[in-house]
Design an enzyme around this catalytic site. Sequence first.
Site, mmCIF file in Angstrom:
data_model
loop_
_atom_site.group_PDB
_atom_site.id
_atom_site.type_symbol
_atom_site.label_atom_id
_atom_site.label_comp_id
_atom_site.label_asym_id
_atom_site.label_seq_id
_atom_site.Cartn_x
_atom_site.Cartn_y
_atom_site.Cartn_z
ATOM 1 N N SER A 126 -5.087 58.827 11.303
ATOM 2 C CA SER A 126 -4.824 58.653 9.923
ATOM 3 C C SER A 126 -5.927 57.908 9.320
ATOM 4 C CB SER A 126 -3.522 57.855 9.682
ATOM 5 O OG SER A 126 -3.447 57.266 8.438
ATOM 6 N N TYR A 151 2.302 50.535 12.912
ATOM 7 C CA TYR A 151 2.026 51.796 12.679
ATOM 8 C C TYR A 151 0.636 52.064 12.783
ATOM 9 C CZ TYR A 151 0.945 56.203 10.048
ATOM 10 O OH TYR A 151 0.345 57.163 9.797
ATOM 11 N N LYS A 155 -2.134 54.355 15.715
ATOM 12 C CA LYS A 155 -3.017 55.602 15.581
ATOM 13 C C LYS A 155 -4.444 55.010 16.128
ATOM 14 C CE LYS A 155 -0.435 58.185 13.785
ATOM 15 N NZ LYS A 155 0.327 59.248 14.408
HETATM 16 C C1 UD1 Z 1 0.948 55.447 3.428
HETATM 17 C C2 UD1 Z 1 0.511 54.508 4.349
HETATM 18 C C3 UD1 Z 1 -0.307 55.095 5.495
HETATM 19 C C4 UD1 Z 1 0.319 56.442 6.022
HETATM 20 C C5 UD1 Z 1 0.930 57.212 5.045
HETATM 21 C C6 UD1 Z 1 1.735 58.305 5.961
HETATM 22 C C7 UD1 Z 1 0.837 52.239 3.356
HETATM 23 C C8 UD1 Z 1 0.173 51.206 2.789
HETATM 24 N N1 UD1 Z 1 0.226 53.360 3.724
HETATM 25 O O1 UD1 Z 1 -0.219 55.642 2.828
HETATM 26 O O2 UD1 Z 1 -0.577 54.110 6.398
HETATM 27 O O3 UD1 Z 1 -0.571 56.873 7.002
HETATM 28 O O4 UD1 Z 1 1.609 56.474 3.989
HETATM 29 O O5 UD1 Z 1 2.596 58.865 5.128
HETATM 30 O O6 UD1 Z 1 2.143 52.195 3.233
HETATM 31 N N2 UD1 Z 1 2.863 54.658 -5.259
HETATM 32 C C9 UD1 Z 1 3.396 54.247 -6.192
HETATM 33 N N3 UD1 Z 1 4.787 54.022 -6.235
HETATM 34 C C10 UD1 Z 1 5.385 54.629 -5.267
HETATM 35 C C11 UD1 Z 1 4.684 55.166 -3.935
HETATM 36 C C12 UD1 Z 1 3.422 55.195 -3.719
HETATM 37 O O7 UD1 Z 1 2.698 53.920 -7.139
HETATM 38 O O8 UD1 Z 1 6.623 54.930 -5.388
HETATM 39 C C13 UD1 Z 1 1.289 54.596 -4.896
HETATM 40 C C14 UD1 Z 1 0.677 53.773 -3.658
HETATM 41 O O9 UD1 Z 1 0.456 52.342 -4.184
HETATM 42 C C15 UD1 Z 1 -0.579 54.322 -3.455
HETATM 43 C C16 UD1 Z 1 -0.244 55.810 -3.665
HETATM 44 O O10 UD1 Z 1 0.988 55.954 -4.678
HETATM 45 O O11 UD1 Z 1 -1.622 54.043 -4.277
HETATM 46 C C17 UD1 Z 1 -0.022 56.682 -2.597
HETATM 47 O O12 UD1 Z 1 1.126 55.980 -1.843
HETATM 48 P P1 UD1 Z 1 1.683 56.766 -0.470
HETATM 49 O O13 UD1 Z 1 2.071 58.007 -0.579
HETATM 50 O O14 UD1 Z 1 2.709 55.844 0.067
HETATM 51 O O15 UD1 Z 1 0.344 56.798 0.671
HETATM 52 P P2 UD1 Z 1 -0.557 55.758 1.283
HETATM 53 O O16 UD1 Z 1 -0.053 54.360 1.050
HETATM 54 O O17 UD1 Z 1 -1.946 56.144 1.011
#
Ligand code: UD1
Length: 339
Positions: A126, A151, A155
């Site tokens: 990841s 988690y 990795k």
């Molecule tokens: C997340 C994990 C990452 C993991 C991946 C696997 C965290 C900090 N990181 O990545 O380690 O490998 O998932 O699936 O949890 N967002 C919103 N609202 C929401 C959900 C997300 O604003 O309800 C934003 C988050 O702040 C982020 C972006 O969307 O900026 C992407 O979020 P997400 O899909 O959870 O991915 P990662 O955080 O990049």
Amino acid sequence: MKSVLVTGGLGFIGSHTVVELLARGYRVVIVDNLANTRAEVLDGIASISGQRPTWANIDLADPVACRALLAGLPELAGIIHFAAHKAVGESVQKPLAYYRNNFGSLVNLLDYTAERPQCRFIFSSSCTVYGQADSLPIREDAPVKPAESPYGNTKQVGEEILRDGARAHGFRAIALRYFNPIGAHPTARIGELPLGVPQNLVPFITQSAAGLRGALKVFGNDYPTRDGTCIRDYIHVVDVALAHIYALERLLAGKGSDPVEVFNLGTGTGSTVLEVIAAFERATGRKLQYEFAPRRAGDVVAAYADTGKAAAGLGWRAELPLERSMADAWRWQQALAGK
Ligand code: UD1
């Protein structure tokens, strides 16, 4: 016909990879204990492929069950190892369960490759290993930062286990560092199946648009980015699946300098959360309800891939644009509603 074991083959990325392997004439054996998916995914794979691969429902962290399974299989050309727990927050609550599962299954599988080094190995890593990278886009030689969660640690340490094992036992492996896989198969017969409230952005968006959830909470609008929201590299799951085929073929062809090579799987383009919402609205013609909320603990400001190494080494590039990912994710969400 070459046989490939796909662990977690009924999961999101695993199922799409199985479809691409079958389309290229590989014989596929799936292992999946349904920890985070459903048995019906096999029907989706079969209806796309016209073939129904063998599926073993066993827990790979159980060394006896894992060994018994592997002993009964035809000689494997490769193992593609997706099966792992992947929820960041849950891993903080249940670190031991994460270490037992993610390390146990990896080590049990590598026992097989240690005895049969001609069996190639592909590991799901990841971009979380980079943490907040010092420079963007992120190259594979960027330093690995201290893990933010158990988690993430599975990795990082998983990659080290691969390297130590390969050095001692002479097998060859590739670790693929995924950025943010999203979307679904264009047939809308397989896709992501988040159980419970989705933690990831795109499944929350599609469930919210379908009326299954309330308004999307955008975590933070005061980041130092072009619109104040976080930047990620969202990549279509079919592009991610195809990269596994290229990685396997590279290993089978005996290419590669190091026993364990690492490649980023991203598009190279970063999108803010607001840009993802806009892409969803353009792709589907629907308006999304959202509100700003405080930052989420552990989120990095920006992460997107340098794609040069994957292009040169794998001969692979992501091709499907963000809007296409959003359209496919939405069609999958609608297909789920009809099930
Ligand atoms: C997340 C994990 C990452 C993991 C991946 C696997 C965290 C900090 N990181 O990545 O380690 O490998 O998932 O699936 O949890 N967002 C919103 N609202 C929401 C959900 C997300 O604003 O309800 C934003 C988050 O702040 C982020 C972006 O969307 O900026 C992407 O979020 P997400 O899909 O959870 O991915 P990662 O955080 O990049």
